[in-house]
Scaffold this motif. Sequence first.
Motif, PDB file in Angstrom:
ATOM      1  N   GLY A  59     -54.037 -62.622 -22.900  1.00  0.00           N
ATOM      2  CA  GLY A  59     -54.273 -61.192 -22.973  1.00  0.00           C
ATOM      3  C   GLY A  59     -55.280 -60.727 -21.936  1.00  0.00           C
ATOM      4  N   PHE A  60     -55.485 -59.426 -21.892  1.00  0.00           N
ATOM      5  CA  PHE A  60     -56.400 -58.841 -20.914  1.00  0.00           C
ATOM      6  C   PHE A  60     -56.751 -57.445 -21.393  1.00  0.00           C
ATOM      7  N   ASN A  61     -57.948 -56.964 -20.999  1.00  0.00           N
ATOM      8  CA  ASN A  61     -58.341 -55.622 -21.405  1.00  0.00           C
ATOM      9  C   ASN A  61     -59.169 -54.958 -20.314  1.00  0.00           C
ATOM     10  N   ALA A  62     -59.520 -53.695 -20.549  1.00  0.00           N
ATOM     11  CA  ALA A  62     -60.230 -52.909 -19.541  1.00  0.00           C
ATOM     12  C   ALA A  62     -61.627 -53.444 -19.264  1.00  0.00           C
ATOM     13  N   ALA A  63     -62.285 -53.985 -20.282  1.00  0.00           N
ATOM     14  CA  ALA A  63     -63.628 -54.528 -20.077  1.00  0.00           C
ATOM     15  C   ALA A  63     -63.583 -55.730 -19.129  1.00  0.00           C
ATOM     16  N   GLN A  64     -62.576 -56.580 -19.298  1.00  0.00           N
ATOM     17  CA  GLN A  64     -62.415 -57.713 -18.401  1.00  0.00           C
ATOM     18  C   GLN A  64     -62.090 -57.238 -16.993  1.00  0.00           C
ATOM     19  N   PHE A  65     -61.231 -56.221 -16.924  1.00  0.00           N
ATOM     20  CA  PHE A  65     -60.885 -55.689 -15.605  1.00  0.00           C
ATOM     21  C   PHE A  65     -62.127 -55.176 -14.890  1.00  0.00           C
ATOM     22  N   LYS A  66     -62.930 -54.404 -15.590  1.00  0.00           N
ATOM     23  CA  LYS A  66     -64.136 -53.826 -14.980  1.00  0.00           C
ATOM     24  C   LYS A  66     -65.032 -54.917 -14.405  1.00  0.00           C
ATOM     25  N   ALA A  67     -65.283 -55.948 -15.194  1.00  0.00           N
ATOM     26  CA  ALA A  67     -66.175 -57.019 -14.751  1.00  0.00           C
ATOM     27  C   ALA A  67     -65.635 -57.712 -13.505  1.00  0.00           C
ATOM     28  N   GLN A  68     -64.346 -58.032 -13.515  1.00  0.00           N
ATOM     29  CA  GLN A  68     -63.771 -58.749 -12.386  1.00  0.00           C
ATOM     30  C   GLN A  68     -63.594 -57.859 -11.165  1.00  0.00           C
ATOM     31  N   ALA A  69     -63.256 -56.587 -11.389  1.00  0.00           N
ATOM     32  CA  ALA A  69     -63.099 -55.656 -10.271  1.00  0.00           C
ATOM     33  C   ALA A  69     -64.431 -55.423  -9.569  1.00  0.00           C
ATOM     34  N   ARG A  79     -68.365 -59.004   2.760  1.00  0.00           N
ATOM     35  CA  ARG A  79     -67.637 -59.450   3.957  1.00  0.00           C
ATOM     36  C   ARG A  79     -67.586 -58.365   5.027  1.00  0.00           C
ATOM     37  N   GLY A  80     -68.147 -57.199   4.718  1.00  0.00           N
ATOM     38  CA  GLY A  80     -68.122 -56.101   5.669  1.00  0.00           C
ATOM     39  C   GLY A  80     -66.832 -55.308   5.655  1.00  0.00           C
ATOM     40  N   ASN A  81     -66.025 -55.489   4.590  1.00  0.00           N
ATOM     41  CA  ASN A  81     -64.751 -54.787   4.486  1.00  0.00           C
ATOM     42  C   ASN A  81     -64.841 -53.646   3.475  1.00  0.00           C
ATOM     43  N   LEU A  82     -63.800 -52.822   3.447  1.00  0.00           N
ATOM     44  CA  LEU A  82     -63.779 -51.648   2.574  1.00  0.00           C
ATOM     45  C   LEU A  82     -62.977 -51.941   1.306  1.00  0.00           C
ATOM     46  N   PRO A  83     -63.584 -51.837   0.120  1.00  0.00           N
ATOM     47  CA  PRO A  83     -62.827 -51.976  -1.122  1.00  0.00           C
ATOM     48  C   PRO A  83     -61.970 -50.733  -1.361  1.00  0.00           C
ATOM     49  N   VAL A  84     -60.695 -50.941  -1.631  1.00  0.00           N
ATOM     50  CA  VAL A  84     -59.769 -49.840  -1.904  1.00  0.00           C
ATOM     51  C   VAL A  84     -59.173 -50.078  -3.291  1.00  0.00           C
ATOM     52  N   LEU A  85     -59.610 -49.301  -4.259  1.00  0.00           N
ATOM     53  CA  LEU A  85     -59.131 -49.413  -5.644  1.00  0.00           C
ATOM     54  C   LEU A  85     -57.910 -48.518  -5.788  1.00  0.00           C
ATOM     55  N   VAL A  86     -56.799 -49.077  -6.235  1.00  0.00           N
ATOM     56  CA  VAL A  86     -55.578 -48.275  -6.339  1.00  0.00           C
ATOM     57  C   VAL A  86     -54.856 -48.572  -7.641  1.00  0.00           C
ATOM     58  N   GLY A  87     -54.411 -47.514  -8.314  1.00  0.00           N
ATOM     59  CA  GLY A  87     -53.653 -47.733  -9.541  1.00  0.00           C
ATOM     60  C   GLY A  87     -53.494 -46.472 -10.366  1.00  0.00           C
ATOM     61  N   GLY A  88     -52.638 -46.595 -11.369  1.00  0.00           N
ATOM     62  CA  GLY A  88     -52.378 -45.473 -12.258  1.00  0.00           C
ATOM     63  C   GLY A  88     -52.840 -45.705 -13.674  1.00  0.00           C
ATOM     64  N   SER A  89     -53.440 -46.871 -13.944  1.00  0.00           N
ATOM     65  CA  SER A  89     -53.981 -47.131 -15.286  1.00  0.00           C
ATOM     66  C   SER A  89     -55.344 -46.462 -15.390  1.00  0.00           C
ATOM     67  N   GLY A  90     -55.356 -45.261 -15.960  1.00  0.00           N
ATOM     68  CA  GLY A  90     -56.547 -44.422 -15.951  1.00  0.00           C
ATOM     69  C   GLY A  90     -57.798 -45.079 -16.491  1.00  0.00           C
ATOM     70  N   LEU A  91     -57.685 -45.798 -17.592  1.00  0.00           N
ATOM     71  CA  LEU A  91     -58.853 -46.427 -18.184  1.00  0.00           C
ATOM     72  C   LEU A  91     -59.402 -47.523 -17.274  1.00  0.00           C
ATOM     73  N   TYR A  92     -58.526 -48.276 -16.650  1.00  0.00           N
ATOM     74  CA  TYR A  92     -58.969 -49.323 -15.737  1.00  0.00           C
ATOM     75  C   TYR A  92     -59.704 -48.720 -14.543  1.00  0.00           C
ATOM     76  N   VAL A  93     -59.128 -47.671 -13.973  1.00  0.00           N
ATOM     77  CA  VAL A  93     -59.755 -47.003 -12.829  1.00  0.00           C
ATOM     78  C   VAL A  93     -61.112 -46.440 -13.222  1.00  0.00           C
ATOM     79  N   ASP A  94     -61.130 -45.678 -14.307  1.00  0.00           N
ATOM     80  CA  ASP A  94     -62.368 -44.997 -14.698  1.00  0.00           C
ATOM     81  C   ASP A  94     -63.441 -45.964 -15.173  1.00  0.00           C
ATOM     82  N   SER A  95     -63.053 -47.126 -15.688  1.00  0.00           N
ATOM     83  CA  SER A  95     -64.058 -48.098 -16.126  1.00  0.00           C
ATOM     84  C   SER A  95     -64.960 -48.501 -14.974  1.00  0.00           C
ATOM     85  N   VAL A  96     -64.398 -48.534 -13.768  1.00  0.00           N
ATOM     86  CA  VAL A  96     -65.172 -48.870 -12.576  1.00  0.00           C
ATOM     87  C   VAL A  96     -65.873 -47.636 -12.017  1.00  0.00           C
ATOM     88  N   LEU A  97     -65.156 -46.536 -11.922  1.00  0.00           N
ATOM     89  CA  LEU A  97     -65.725 -45.337 -11.306  1.00  0.00           C
ATOM     90  C   LEU A  97     -66.865 -44.750 -12.119  1.00  0.00           C
TER      91      LEU A  97
END
Length: 292
Positions: free
Chosen positions: A76-86, A96-114
């Motif tokens: 299984g997996f949940n938004a809390a796990q996603f947030k920590a790993q993201a 690494r000097g690169n740009l993180p690009v977060l992309v997706g339509g799972s609102g809770l996953y996106v907002d957990s980070v933002l």
Amino acid sequence: MNVNPAHCKLVAIVGETASGKSALAMDIARQFNGEIICADAMTVYQGFDIGTAKPSENDQAEVPHHMLDVATPTTGFNAAQFKAQAEQAIHAISARGNLPVLVGGSGLYVDSVLYDYAFLPSPNIGERDVLNTMELADLLTLAHYRGLDTSGIDTANKRRVIRLIENGGAVAQRAPLRAETCIIGLRIERDSLESQVKKRVTVMFEAGLEDEVRALAGRYGWDAEPMRSIGYREWREYFAGQADLHETQEQIVRSTMQLAKKQRTWFKRNISIQWVHDPSNAVDIVTTFLNN
């Protein structure tokens, strides 16, 4: 280099399913030396590839992708796990000097980070086992009896109703929008979106979705979390001889359009999103953001 993930520049691309988010994320990543973090509640699962429209092997080879294939249906997996790993991925990408690009339509996953969600404690396993044995209608009756507000959840999703009961109606707390963040929303007209969805589903069928679902259903069963998602659950009646291939395809299209409506409702409440109709406009927005 010690980089605080909360202070790293982050570009987020959101919107409805099949609106072109992944293609835009690839374009942004190519132009700005980016790496993609997939915020999708189903592409995290190993083996669920065609039905989730998981990024192709070519795309993954060209641009590093994160948060794909990090879970199995048995764990299984949940938004809390996603947030920590993201957030770990954001830290590593920025280091690494690169740009993180977060992309997706799972609102809770996106907002957990933002919005730095503070998630509630894990549920009592004993109570979870009891609730899992109850029918959805009985769970909704229990929630009503306890005076819990169900208006903010998907009442057709048994897992969400169970979580509401376990938490006594409490919800995860969110902070203000993280600093150094640019959120771009990709807007598409409904007719165009429906056309895109139909094309995507047709491609999935041609790519062997039926065989993928058959194998996964045989391995995990229909009650596994990702098997209850769009693109998979609609096949159950087909394999039971209760629907034909055309009906199954049409149902996946309908389910996808219903999901798109929910996603549109979720994201339109966010006043921090900069909406674009033309993906090329996103490049200008990102350029300005990175130069500030």
